[in-house]
Design a protein around this motif. Structure first.
Motif, PDB file in Angstrom:
ATOM      1  N   THR A  79      -1.414   5.398  -6.674  1.00 51.90           N
ATOM      2  CA  THR A  79      -0.348   5.640  -5.779  1.00 51.90           C
ATOM      3  C   THR A  79       0.228   4.254  -5.486  1.00 51.90           C
ATOM      4  O   THR A  79      -0.093   3.350  -5.933  1.00 51.90           O
ATOM      5  CB  THR A  79      -1.168   5.806  -4.488  1.00 51.90           C
ATOM      6  N   ILE A  80       1.365   4.337  -4.766  1.00 50.74           N
ATOM      7  CA  ILE A  80       2.387   3.118  -4.604  1.00 50.74           C
ATOM      8  C   ILE A  80       1.881   2.442  -3.426  1.00 50.74           C
ATOM      9  O   ILE A  80       1.204   2.917  -2.405  1.00 50.74           O
ATOM     10  CB  ILE A  80       3.706   3.478  -4.457  1.00 50.74           C
ATOM     11  N   ASN A  81       1.789   1.095  -3.527  1.00 50.71           N
ATOM     12  CA  ASN A  81       1.347   0.174  -2.523  1.00 50.71           C
ATOM     13  C   ASN A  81       2.581   0.021  -1.417  1.00 50.71           C
ATOM     14  O   ASN A  81       3.182  -1.012  -1.594  1.00 50.71           O
ATOM     15  CB  ASN A  81       0.924  -0.986  -2.908  1.00 50.71           C
ATOM     16  N   ARG A  82       2.647   0.980  -0.541  1.00 56.64           N
ATOM     17  CA  ARG A  82       4.040   1.205   0.352  1.00 56.64           C
ATOM     18  C   ARG A  82       3.961  -0.161   1.023  1.00 56.64           C
ATOM     19  O   ARG A  82       5.400  -0.632   1.109  1.00 56.64           O
ATOM     20  CB  ARG A  82       3.704   2.264   1.012  1.00 56.64           C
ATOM     21  N   LEU A  84       3.152  -3.052   0.514  1.00 59.41           N
ATOM     22  CA  LEU A  84       3.910  -4.290  -0.340  1.00 59.41           C
ATOM     23  C   LEU A  84       5.127  -3.908  -0.950  1.00 59.41           C
ATOM     24  O   LEU A  84       6.197  -4.898  -1.029  1.00 59.41           O
ATOM     25  CB  LEU A  84       2.788  -4.431  -1.780  1.00 59.41           C
ATOM     26  N   ASN A 117       1.163  -5.889  -8.525  1.00 55.46           N
ATOM     27  CA  ASN A 117       0.341  -5.075  -7.367  1.00 55.46           C
ATOM     28  C   ASN A 117       1.274  -3.954  -6.499  1.00 55.46           C
ATOM     29  O   ASN A 117       0.744  -3.541  -5.504  1.00 55.46           O
ATOM     30  CB  ASN A 117       0.056  -5.937  -6.385  1.00 55.46           C
ATOM     31  N   TYR A 119       1.461  -0.896  -7.744  1.00 56.45           N
ATOM     32  CA  TYR A 119       0.736   0.107  -7.491  1.00 56.45           C
ATOM     33  C   TYR A 119      -0.749  -0.035  -7.444  1.00 56.45           C
ATOM     34  O   TYR A 119      -1.124  -1.214  -7.732  1.00 56.45           O
ATOM     35  CB  TYR A 119       0.838   0.806  -9.022  1.00 56.45           C
ATOM     36  N   MET A 120      -1.467   0.968  -6.880  1.00 50.82           N
ATOM     37  CA  MET A 120      -2.897   0.577  -6.516  1.00 50.82           C
ATOM     38  C   MET A 120      -3.771   1.865  -7.087  1.00 50.82           C
ATOM     39  O   MET A 120      -3.295   3.150  -6.652  1.00 50.82           O
ATOM     40  CB  MET A 120      -3.176   0.401  -5.249  1.00 50.82           C
ATOM     41  N   GLU A 122      -6.709   4.609  -6.849  1.00 45.91           N
ATOM     42  CA  GLU A 122      -7.348   5.087  -5.734  1.00 45.91           C
ATOM     43  C   GLU A 122      -8.959   4.849  -5.981  1.00 45.91           C
ATOM     44  O   GLU A 122      -9.193   5.098  -7.143  1.00 45.91           O
ATOM     45  CB  GLU A 122      -7.231   6.650  -5.225  1.00 45.91           C
TER      46      GLU A 122
END
Length: 295
Positions: A79-82, A84, A117, A119-120, A122
């Motif tokens: 998922t997108i690290n929103r 950041l 970073n 993206y992260m 899960e």
């Protein structure tokens, strides 16, 4: 009860958002040979599945394939690290404005998504993994049960065929016994006629001739072979009716049956018996071929 090594079973089990379809195919093989086609997320469970297949299916070439489908509640693994990425967007825009540059929103977002970073991944849900594995296990066990039932049904057909083949050999053995009653006197008369001139000679030793005659008649005698063959046929049927019946044991017995049939054919020296022997050998080859497909 006999089990064939040829079988097929499939099953679909649904639990929550996961649908699992398992297929088990088996073919004849001298040993147990297992091939598993698994989804990547369950590749570490192959040893467990192999142990299950070994325990349930015993022998044969076994192929297991699994197909997993998510029916709802799909979530991406990355998922997108929103927070950041939002910070990146603000920083890029402020930098562009400070430099009196015009940058479109789409370009700003694309650039922000390329930053470290952005993206992260899960974290795995242990509870979900256990639930998914239980669903997979239930599907595999159901497929194995259906495959085993297929094997039992095919084994029942083979058992009926074996009984038919053994009965045919028994019938030919009865024919041989009837012919054998006429064969020995015929052999004796044929030998006497062959040496008729010697029998009329004054120097001929009748006692020696009788001894030689008994010797050759005994060489032609197939009484012991008939008894042993009858015992082997009865033993084959006895083993066939037990829970411990297996292809290897039946094949060993069929080899003993073949030895007695061959000996009868070589010792009989009789055209009619030879024809019966050929028919018996034909049935025996069918038995040997079919035992290769029995567990």
């Amino acid at each position: 009860m006999l089990k064939s090594m040829t079988g097929f079973g499939n099953a679909t089990v649904e639990a929550g958002s996961l649908s699992v379809t398992a297929e088990v195919k088996t073919l004849n093989s001298k040993f147990l040979d297992i091939y598993c086609r698994l989804p990547r997320q369950f590749s570490d469970k192959e040893i467990d599945l192999r142990a299950l297949l070994t325990q349930q299916l015993e022998r044969g070439k076994v192929e297991l394939s699994l197909n997993l489908t998510r029916t709802s509640g799909l979530r991406p693994g990355v998922t997108i690290n929103r927070p950041l990425v939002t910070a990146y967007v603000h920083d890029i825009k402020e930098t562009a404005n400070g430099m009196l540059m015009s940058v479109s929103d789409s370009d700003v977002l694309q650039l922000a998504l390329q930053q470290p970073n952005a993206y992260m991944t899960e974290s795995a849900d242990p509870t979900a993994d256990v639930s998914d594995w239980n669903t997979v296990l239930a599907a595999v066990q159901a497929a194995i049960r259906r495959c085993d039932e297929f094997r039992r049904q095919d084994g029942a057909v083979l058992e009926s065929k074996f009984q038919e083949y053994i009965q045919t050999i028994t019938d030919r053995l009865d024919d041989i016994e009837q012919q054998d009653v006429r064969r020995i006197p015929a052999v004796r008369d044929r030998m006497r006629n062959s040496v008729k001139e010697l029998l009329d000679s004054e120097t001929f030793d009748h006692n020696r001739f009788e001894q030689e005659l008994v010797y050759y008649v005994e060489k032609f005698d197939i009484s012991e072979e008939k008894v042993r063959l009858k015992n082997h046929l009865a033993y084959f049927l006895e083993v066939l009716s037990t829970e411990e019946a297996n292809g290897k044991k039946l094949n060993f017995i069929s080899q003993e049956i073949g030895r007695e049939i061959n000996t009868i054919g070589s010792k009989a020296n009789d055209a009619a018996i030879q024809r019966f022997v050929v028919q018996m050998k034909d049935e025996l080859e069918k038995i040997k071929e079919q035992t290769m497909n029995v567990i």
